[in-house]
Design a protein around this motif. Structure first.
Motif, PDB file in Angstrom:
ATOM      1  N   GLY A 173       0.800  -1.231   0.000  1.00 25.48           N
ATOM      2  CA  GLY A 173       0.000   0.000   0.000  1.00 25.48           C
ATOM      3  C   GLY A 173       0.821   1.264   0.000  1.00 25.48           C
ATOM      4  N   HIS A 174       0.180   2.360   0.410  1.00 28.30           N
ATOM      5  CA  HIS A 174       0.723   3.713   0.338  1.00 28.30           C
ATOM      6  C   HIS A 174       1.946   3.859   1.248  1.00 28.30           C
ATOM      7  N   PRO A 175       3.001   4.550   0.789  1.00 30.19           N
ATOM      8  CA  PRO A 175       4.161   4.727   1.669  1.00 30.19           C
ATOM      9  C   PRO A 175       3.774   5.539   2.911  1.00 30.19           C
ATOM     10  N   SER A 176       4.346   5.159   4.038  1.00 27.92           N
ATOM     11  CA  SER A 176       3.961   5.816   5.289  1.00 27.92           C
ATOM     12  C   SER A 176       4.606   7.193   5.397  1.00 27.92           C
ATOM     13  N   LEU A 177       4.111   7.950   6.350  1.00 26.53           N
ATOM     14  CA  LEU A 177       4.640   9.281   6.675  1.00 26.53           C
ATOM     15  C   LEU A 177       6.155   9.201   6.870  1.00 26.53           C
ATOM     16  N   ARG A 178       6.579   8.138   7.580  1.00 24.17           N
ATOM     17  CA  ARG A 178       7.980   7.973   7.926  1.00 24.17           C
ATOM     18  C   ARG A 178       8.826   7.675   6.679  1.00 24.17           C
ATOM     19  N   THR A 179       8.345   6.728   5.857  1.00 22.16           N
ATOM     20  CA  THR A 179       9.094   6.347   4.658  1.00 22.16           C
ATOM     21  C   THR A 179       9.280   7.554   3.745  1.00 22.16           C
ATOM     22  N   SER A 180       8.219   8.353   3.603  1.00 17.35           N
ATOM     23  CA  SER A 180       8.289   9.550   2.753  1.00 17.35           C
ATOM     24  C   SER A 180       9.351  10.510   3.277  1.00 17.35           C
ATOM     25  N   TRP A 181       9.380  10.681   4.601  1.00 21.20           N
ATOM     26  CA  TRP A 181      10.349  11.613   5.195  1.00 21.20           C
ATOM     27  C   TRP A 181      11.774  11.114   4.983  1.00 21.20           C
ATOM     28  N   ILE A 182      12.023   9.810   5.253  1.00 21.38           N
ATOM     29  CA  ILE A 182      13.394   9.277   5.120  1.00 21.38           C
ATOM     30  C   ILE A 182      13.837   9.388   3.651  1.00 21.38           C
ATOM     31  N   SER A 183      12.903   9.142   2.731  1.00 19.34           N
ATOM     32  CA  SER A 183      13.230   9.251   1.299  1.00 19.34           C
ATOM     33  C   SER A 183      13.604  10.684   0.949  1.00 19.34           C
ATOM     34  N   SER A 184      12.895  11.654   1.565  1.00 17.14           N
ATOM     35  CA  SER A 184      13.204  13.067   1.274  1.00 17.14           C
ATOM     36  C   SER A 184      14.584  13.443   1.813  1.00 17.14           C
ATOM     37  N   VAL A 185      14.966  12.855   2.951  1.00 19.37           N
ATOM     38  CA  VAL A 185      16.310  13.089   3.511  1.00 19.37           C
ATOM     39  C   VAL A 185      17.355  12.533   2.543  1.00 19.37           C
ATOM     40  N   PHE A 186      17.074  11.335   2.015  1.00 16.89           N
ATOM     41  CA  PHE A 186      17.982  10.702   1.050  1.00 16.89           C
ATOM     42  C   PHE A 186      18.129  11.584  -0.190  1.00 16.89           C
ATOM     43  N   ASP A 187      17.010  12.104  -0.681  1.00 16.36           N
ATOM     44  CA  ASP A 187      17.028  12.939  -1.895  1.00 16.36           C
ATOM     45  C   ASP A 187      17.901  14.183  -1.706  1.00 16.36           C
ATOM     46  N   LEU A 188      17.840  14.768  -0.503  1.00 19.74           N
ATOM     47  CA  LEU A 188      18.663  15.951  -0.214  1.00 19.74           C
ATOM     48  C   LEU A 188      20.151  15.593  -0.241  1.00 19.74           C
ATOM     49  N   ALA A 189      20.473  14.377   0.211  1.00 23.52           N
ATOM     50  CA  ALA A 189      21.877  13.942   0.265  1.00 23.52           C
ATOM     51  C   ALA A 189      22.369  13.465  -1.105  1.00 23.52           C
ATOM     52  N   ASP A 190      21.421  13.160  -1.995  1.00 28.40           N
ATOM     53  CA  ASP A 190      21.776  12.686  -3.341  1.00 28.40           C
ATOM     54  C   ASP A 190      22.092  13.895  -4.223  1.00 28.40           C
ATOM     55  N   LEU A 191      23.304  14.448  -4.012  1.00 27.94           N
ATOM     56  CA  LEU A 191      23.685  15.695  -4.677  1.00 27.94           C
ATOM     57  C   LEU A 191      23.758  15.527  -6.198  1.00 27.94           C
ATOM     58  N   GLU A 192      24.157  14.331  -6.639  1.00 25.67           N
ATOM     59  CA  GLU A 192      24.313  14.091  -8.084  1.00 25.67           C
ATOM     60  C   GLU A 192      22.982  13.715  -8.747  1.00 25.67           C
ATOM     61  N   LYS A 193      21.938  13.518  -7.913  1.00 27.28           N
ATOM     62  CA  LYS A 193      20.603  13.097  -8.383  1.00 27.28           C
ATOM     63  C   LYS A 193      20.675  11.806  -9.234  1.00 27.28           C
ATOM     64  N   SER A 194      21.525  10.882  -8.749  1.00 30.89           N
ATOM     65  CA  SER A 194      21.702   9.614  -9.471  1.00 30.89           C
ATOM     66  C   SER A 194      20.872   8.488  -8.871  1.00 30.89           C
ATOM     67  N   GLY A 195      20.175   8.806  -7.761  1.00 34.31           N
ATOM     68  CA  GLY A 195      19.382   7.774  -7.090  1.00 34.31           C
ATOM     69  C   GLY A 195      20.224   6.884  -6.187  1.00 34.31           C
ATOM     70  N   ARG A 196      21.516   7.223  -6.017  1.00 36.22           N
ATOM     71  CA  ARG A 196      22.414   6.461  -5.139  1.00 36.22           C
ATOM     72  C   ARG A 196      23.337   7.445  -4.424  1.00 36.22           C
ATOM     73  N   ILE A 197      23.740   7.107  -3.191  1.00 42.70           N
ATOM     74  CA  ILE A 197      24.721   7.944  -2.474  1.00 42.70           C
ATOM     75  C   ILE A 197      25.820   7.044  -1.914  1.00 42.70           C
ATOM     76  N   PRO A 198      27.042   7.581  -1.706  1.00 39.89           N
ATOM     77  CA  PRO A 198      28.121   6.757  -1.156  1.00 39.89           C
ATOM     78  C   PRO A 198      27.741   6.224   0.231  1.00 39.89           C
ATOM     79  N   VAL A 199      28.218   5.015   0.544  1.00 41.19           N
ATOM     80  CA  VAL A 199      27.937   4.403   1.858  1.00 41.19           C
ATOM     81  C   VAL A 199      28.428   5.319   2.977  1.00 41.19           C
ATOM     82  N   SER A 200      29.608   5.933   2.795  1.00 40.93           N
ATOM     83  CA  SER A 200      30.167   6.802   3.849  1.00 40.93           C
ATOM     84  C   SER A 200      29.212   7.953   4.154  1.00 40.93           C
TER      85      SER A 200
END
Length: 1002
Positions: free
Chosen positions: A146-173
């Motif tokens: 079903g629908h992504p939860s409030l929490r999942t949406s927030w964590i994904s948005s944090v990831f998007d901010l850290a994804d500076l290259e907008k490649s859908g992936r960020i370094p493990v470090s």
């Protein structure tokens, strides 16, 4: 991959980060013990049907359609031994409370009582069942869809901010640093290990992570199951707390008063990390965790962070934070005199500092206490420092205890230095000869008092001889200054004292102690005695009542034994319990005793003054410091403490290799009068990493709450000698109820960053008189005999006749209180709640049963009446009938108490005041009756006991009436908010209820 549920395993094995994980466990099924009403237990395999509409068990003699419970028929899920079957005599001791749970179901409110192998399994079943019950009317989606939860949406948005290259992936470090920033205190190695584990499981190794893996890692690492379980209990939709859910949690569980929806929205906007949550007023698991960890939710009552006690009482009515060798940084004889010790002590709110003056090499006095000190501290420098720092931490008076070991010329220089440097701060006004007590800390604000010897009025010279104090002579012998030995015959040593120094002493004149009788007859209120630890200890053991009585008018100072050459500390509680105001501590030595001292003086804004218990201040009161049971007129209380979990616990100092695992356990200690001193420990959390789950309930009886201190100690079981990890010490009066985090400290009292214990605190009045009793025993031996407090004969006929008039009112007061108390406990038990629950929880529980059923019987609260009846329309099940009967009994006993209390209270106060009228004449009456020696002592003790009992019982009745009125208000409030109340417009505000009784003057 098979999902597992584990609260007490290593953090990287934790999978319980959603209700989906709980339901997965239930769909797989597990073995639980089914408890019958005949106290027998049978192992059965319990499983949730694939359509999630019913729970089944096997094997069973019933056919498969009967060996099941439909989810829609479940009224309530209870954790712990909360039903008559689980509380029964034969079972109570066979398994811990946290391993039991009950499902209340069907129109007849039957209970299915179950015992699991661990608290983890209980939590998963309870959480899953409560989720399914909430969605019973519409089938829930399969877990994890079903629908992504409030929490999942927030964590994904944090990831998007850290994804500076907008490649859908960020370094493990970067992903590791991101999670560490969101969860301060979590180890980098733990996060790295989790990413490796998830990359391996999903067969996606590499130096980068995608969003879905980052979300999964975050949820597994940063979900604390015990907090998630709590959120599910209070959440309407089981994923987050709405404003009404949060309000309910704060009022019902945290004991907060006057909470508004605006306040709840403030909390959401402050702690909820997701923008969507803040906008909609939702507090999800991360925001809820942040809130519970914040200072707003501290275990320490914020009211006590500022001065909150009456500061207008005489100085002798307070405990005063006192330092012994404040200038030392290490121990007494191998230490180093260092000026920073004074700054440290004054910064901690110390209000009494000892200065030992010696002849200095440059003709000026010096201060030091170590014979091997490489350099001593000039007295002038110490006074300058005191002038600078005296009132930085506290505005209340500072007492400088001068022990003079220098010559008269250097004494004159010391006196000039004090006058010149301290100026207006120095208190020099002579004592008021017509007063009976010392001035108050409020009157002496910003002033420095000198405690020392004074020349006798007959001495007219510039210097004279005075008796010397014992303190400091052990050091003098080690310094080789033994020329001033005690005179032959063992009298007191004499020393020369200059007039200039003598004139600085006003309210704290040091005099030698002779005996209590001499002090009672001849000591003046501005004179004070110092006792060595050994001498004070002897008085505390042999004549505690006399020491308590002495300390009501006079200040006393207790200093450590000279045998403590390692600068270790005495137990201050040994002397506080006898009323000794100034117990001099070696501030430079950390450990249990200094923890008690530091914790104790936090309770009044850390101002260095703590008001002593009323029973130690009142002119006529009976108090035995060595009492082994409850005290007359002081309401004993029960502390229910649940140690749930630990967070970011450091390794013990000096522990070895990197890979070593801490195996912690928690000791909870109560320090106070002997009757209260107790210690309980949790089981050891094995292989638990830095975040162990304890989930253990402890209980303490507190007979004198005002003098009790609670200390948490975390120790490592993996070491011989129980290696110390952390501690926290808090006065009992500063505890906040509900779910709280304990901010752990090091051995030296310094905060340990992000290291906490998660606990639940509840405080209740002890039920009835005498020692706390166990339900099982009471059941077997018939009803417990009610204990009544009575007066004691003094042997003086006129006085005894006055006190005899109070016999009946004393019995009536006890009956009124205990009848309500017993009715309350019965009502709470039938509601499936503990005695620590409040009335609002009871009404909400009953309303929940009624709302969770299609064919619910109609039960309403008639809120138009001051004592609202609970009325049923039509036939009702047996359990509900019992609840209604218990409610009716509770309302009737409360009504009797509220309507009768004033008259009984009046009789008790009348008897107490009539007794007090004899007090001034007591010595004349004693002489007339010919009372002497032991008989006289007994008569005085009995008189004080009677006055204390009458005041105390009147006080208890006053509190009982106030509580009964508060319960009525809670019933109205809960009835309106949960929908079972009718005619609610007449709901009484607390102000419209009858006024509580006036407090009894001291």
């Amino acid at each position: 991959k098979k999902k597992t549920v584990s609260f007490s395993s290593m953090p990287n094995d934790r999978k319980i980060n959603s209700t989906a994980a709980c339901i997965s466990l239930m769909l797989e099924g597990c073995e639980l013990k089914k408890v019958r009403s005949n106290s027998r237990m049978y192992s059965r395999f319990f499983v949730l049907d694939a359509d999630m509409r019913s729970v089944r068990w096997e094997p069973s003699k019933k056919d498969s359609e009967k060996a099941k419970i439909e989810i829609k028929s479940v009224k309530e899920v209870r954790v712990g031994k909360k039903t008559p079957v689980l509380r029964s005599n034969g079972l109570s001791d066979q398994f811990p409370d946290e391993c039991a749970f009950s499902i209340i179901y069907g129109d007849n409110y039957e209970s299915l009582d179950l015992v699991a192998s661990s608290a983890d399994v209980v939590s998963a079943w309870v959480m899953g069942l409560r989720y399914l019950v909430s969605y019973g009317k519409h089938s829930p989606e399969a877990p994890g869809t079903g629908h992504p939860s409030l929490r999942t949406s927030w964590i994904s948005s944090v990831f998007d901010l850290a994804d500076l290259e907008k490649s859908g992936r960020i370094p493990v470090s970067r992903a590791v640093q991101l999670i560490k920033a969101l969860n301060p205190g979590m180890k980098t190695s733990t996060i790295e290990l989790k990413f490796k584990e998830l990359q391996k499981a999903s067969e996606r190794p590499g130096t980068e992570v995608a969003c879905d893996l980052f979300v999964e890692a975050y949820c597994e690492l940063c979900t604390r199951p015990e907090i998630f379980f709590l959120l599910v209990q209070f959440s309407s939709n089981k994923e987050y707390l709405g404003v009404k859910d949060l309000l309910m949690f704060l009022e019902v569980e945290q004991g907060m008063e006057g909470v508004t929806e605006e306040k709840c929205l403030e909390i959401v906007s402050k702690y909820e990390p997701s923008k969507e949550g803040r906008e909609k007023g939702y507090l999800a698991i991360d925001g809820f965790t942040r809130y519970l960890l914040s200072a707003d939710c501290s275990i320490f009552d914020p009211q006590h962070r500022k001065v909150c006690q009456d500061m207008a009482q005489p100085l002798s009515h307070y405990y005063i934070s006192s330092a012994h060798s404040a200038c030392l940084l290490e121990d007494n004889f191998w230490g180093r005199s260092d000026i920073s010790g004074y700054i440290s002590a004054l910064g901690l709110g110390c209000r009494s500092i000892e200065l030992v003056l010696w002849d200095g090499p440059e003709g000026e006095p010096v201060v030091y206490t170590s014979p091997s000190a490489a350099s001593c501290v000039p007295f002038r420098a110490v006074v300058g420092l005191i002038d600078q720092h005296a009132f930085t931490a506290s505005a209340y008076p500072l007492i400088l205890c001068l022990v003079v070991r220098c010559s008269a010329p250097q004494q004159r220089l010391a006196a000039q230095c004090l006058r010149k440097t301290l100026g207006e701060k120095l208190y020099l006004e002579p004592p008021n000869p017509v007063a009976s007590y010392l001035p108050s800390p409020e009157e002496l604000k910003g002033r420095i008092l000198i405690k020392g010897k004074k020349l006798p009025p007959t001495c007219e010279d510039s210097e004279g001889e005075v008796s010397d104090e014992e303190e400091g002579w052990e050091l003098a012998r080690r310094l080789g200054q033994e020329d001033r030995e005690a005179p032959e015959g063992g009298g007191l040593r004499r020393v020369r004292l200059s007039r200039e120094l003598s004139e600085l002493v006003s309210l704290c004149q040091a005099v030698p102690f002779q005996d209590f009788e001499s002090s009672r007859r001849g000591q003046r209120y501005w004179e004070m005695c110092s006792f060595s630890e050994v001498e004070a200890g002897r008085f505390a053991n042999e004549c505690p009542a006399e020491l308590v009585s002495y300390n009501k008018r006079f200040l006393s100072r207790v200093y450590p034994s000279p045998m403590r050459i390692d600068a270790s500390n005495m137990n201050p509680q040994d002397f506080w319990k006898c009323g000794c105001q100034m117990v001099a501590m070696n501030y430079q030595t950390p450990g249990l005793m200094m923890d008690l001292n530091a914790g104790w003086f936090r309770q009044n804004g850390a101002c260095g003054y703590v008001l002593r218990p009323a029973i130690m201040r009142e002119e006529v009161s009976y108090f035995s410091a060595n009492a082994k049971d409850s005290l007359p007129g002081v309401p004993a209380q029960l502390l229910h403490l649940k140690v749930i979990s630990g967070q970011n616990l450091p390794k013990p100092k000096g522990s070895g290799a990197k890979g070593e695992v801490v195996e912690p356990y928690v000791c909870a200690e109560i320090h106070g009068i002997p009757a209260d001193c107790a210690e309980h420990r949790t089981k050891t959390a094995l292989q638990s990493g830095d975040n162990p789950i304890f989930d253990e309930s402890l209980e303490f009886q507190i007979n004198l709450p005002e003098l009790a201190v609670l200390r948490f100690v975390v120790l490592d079981d993996d070491y011989i000698g129980d290696e110390f990890i952390a501690q926290y010490t808090i006065p009992f009066e500063c505890l906040q109820p509900g779910y709280r985090h304990v901010p752990l400290q090091s051995l030296a009292g310094e905060p340990l960053p992000h290291a906490t214990l998660f606990v639940h605190v509840a405080i209740t009045d002890r039920r009835g008189g005498g020692k706390g009793h166990r339900r099982g025993l009471a059941g077997r031996r018939g009803r417990r005999v009610r204990e009544y407090t009575s007066t004691k004969a003094t042997g003086i006929k006129a006085i005894d006749e006055v006190f005899r008039t109070a016999t009946q009112p004393l019995r009536e007061a006890t009956d009124l209180r205990e009848n309500v108390q017993n009715a309350l406990v019965s009502f709470k038990e039938l509601c499936g709640l503990t005695p620590a629950a409040n009335m609002k929880q009871c009404i909400l529980t009953v309303s929940t049963w009624l709302l969770h059923s299609d064919s619910a019987p109609s039960v309403t609260l008639n809120l138009a009446e001051q004592y609202p009846p609970m009325e049923a329309q039509g036939p009702i099940p047996d359990l509900l009938r019992k609840v209604l009967t218990a409610y009716e009994t509770m309302i009737q006993t409360s009504r009797t108490l509220i309507e009768s209390a004033d008259a009984v209270y009046g009789k008790l106060i009348q008897a107490q005041q009539a007794g007090m009228d004899f007090h001034k004449e007591l010595h004349r009456i004693e002489t007339k009756e010919g009372l002497r020696g032991r008989k006289l002592q007994k008569a005085l003790e009995s008189f004080a006991w009677n006055i204390t009992v009458l005041k105390g019982q009147a006080d208890l009745l006053k509190h009982a009436k106030a509580e009964a009125l508060d319960n009525l208000w809670q019933i109205h409030n809960a009835g309106q908010s949960c929908g079972i109340g009718r005619n609610g417009s007449a709901s009484p505000e607390p102000s419209r209820l009858p006024a509580p009784l006036e407090p009894i003057p001291e």
